[in-house]
Design an enzyme around this catalytic site. Sequence first.
Site, mmCIF file in Angstrom:
data_model
loop_
_atom_site.group_PDB
_atom_site.id
_atom_site.type_symbol
_atom_site.label_atom_id
_atom_site.label_comp_id
_atom_site.label_asym_id
_atom_site.label_seq_id
_atom_site.Cartn_x
_atom_site.Cartn_y
_atom_site.Cartn_z
ATOM 1 N N PRO A 48 0.797 -1.225 0.000
ATOM 2 C CA PRO A 48 0.000 0.000 0.000
ATOM 3 C C PRO A 48 0.833 1.280 0.000
ATOM 4 C CG PRO A 48 -0.071 -1.064 2.147
ATOM 5 C CD PRO A 48 0.581 -2.032 1.203
ATOM 6 N N ASN A 49 0.305 2.259 -0.711
ATOM 7 C CA ASN A 49 0.840 3.626 -0.801
ATOM 8 C C ASN A 49 2.127 3.740 -1.622
ATOM 9 O OD1 ASN A 49 -1.239 4.760 0.910
ATOM 10 N ND2 ASN A 49 -0.227 3.713 2.600
ATOM 11 N N ARG A 55 5.216 10.972 -2.472
ATOM 12 C CA ARG A 55 4.927 10.638 -1.075
ATOM 13 C C ARG A 55 6.182 10.837 -0.209
ATOM 14 N NH1 ARG A 55 4.668 4.515 1.221
ATOM 15 N NH2 ARG A 55 4.035 5.074 3.327
ATOM 16 N N TYR A 62 11.245 8.626 1.353
ATOM 17 C CA TYR A 62 11.178 7.535 0.367
ATOM 18 C C TYR A 62 11.878 7.845 -0.958
ATOM 19 C CZ TYR A 62 7.768 5.750 3.676
ATOM 20 O OH TYR A 62 7.165 5.298 4.820
ATOM 21 N N ASN A 108 7.984 -5.529 -0.881
ATOM 22 C CA ASN A 108 7.913 -4.396 0.039
ATOM 23 C C ASN A 108 6.438 -4.302 0.411
ATOM 24 O OD1 ASN A 108 7.831 -2.060 1.474
ATOM 25 N ND2 ASN A 108 8.905 -0.807 -0.044
ATOM 26 N N ALA A 132 3.093 -0.680 4.858
ATOM 27 C CA ALA A 132 2.590 -0.717 6.242
ATOM 28 C C ALA A 132 2.094 -2.102 6.646
ATOM 29 C CB ALA A 132 1.479 0.312 6.402
ATOM 30 N N GLU A 170 12.490 -9.547 1.860
ATOM 31 C CA GLU A 170 11.722 -8.365 2.269
ATOM 32 C C GLU A 170 12.578 -7.119 2.059
ATOM 33 O OE1 GLU A 170 10.691 -8.570 6.425
ATOM 34 O OE2 GLU A 170 10.062 -6.472 6.473
ATOM 35 N N HIS A 221 12.730 -2.636 2.161
ATOM 36 C CA HIS A 221 12.153 -1.336 2.519
ATOM 37 C C HIS A 221 13.066 -0.238 2.014
ATOM 38 C CE1 HIS A 221 9.199 -3.249 5.034
ATOM 39 N NE2 HIS A 221 10.162 -4.021 5.480
ATOM 40 N N ARG A 243 13.188 4.478 12.534
ATOM 41 C CA ARG A 243 11.958 5.265 12.511
ATOM 42 C C ARG A 243 11.080 4.957 13.729
ATOM 43 N NH1 ARG A 243 9.275 4.877 6.865
ATOM 44 N NH2 ARG A 243 8.181 6.694 7.717
#
Length: 158
Positions: free
Chosen positions: A17-18, A25, A30, A81, A84, A105, A107, A114
């Site tokens: 998502p996103n 964004r 990012y 990725n 969230a 995985e 990111h 964070r």
Amino acid sequence: MQELKLSPLNVLVLHGPNLNLLGQREPGIYGSLSLAEINRQLEAEGQKLAVKVSIMQSNHEGVLVDAIHDALGKHQGILINAGAYTHTSVALRDAIAAVNLPTVEVHLSNIYKREEFRHHSYIAPIAIGQISGFGSQSYILGLQALVCFLRQSIFVSS
Ligand code: DQA
């Protein structure tokens, strides 16, 4: 000497998502590359590695679960990725565990630098490994790591 013929690897890349909003964004976190630009880099890297890369993005957990199920028999590994959903989704973790395909995985941001809620990943314990914090390069490093792992597994088992 017998020639060893290997069928080309086919890897599924999933963006959660996103991530469709990459580029606009929170660019300070990012980066400024759009998802389309990252996908082009992944395809170029796939060509260099002689691997077919199939890419999809969804904002919906169930669609991502379906894509993981559909990977069985079509793809030999998954680069994900989960955005969230990394921090919330038992369903995605269970789907990856169910198909039992080697998964890396990734990111863009370093999730451990964070907010605390980003420090836990449901996917990490069932992944081969995780790459976090190298911006768009995380995807390229993740693809290289996955392909390296898959090629080693083929040679170990043949
Ligand atoms: C992310 C990190 C997640 O915490 C966040 O929810 C994202 C993107 C990353 O690539 O840095 O959507 O997965």
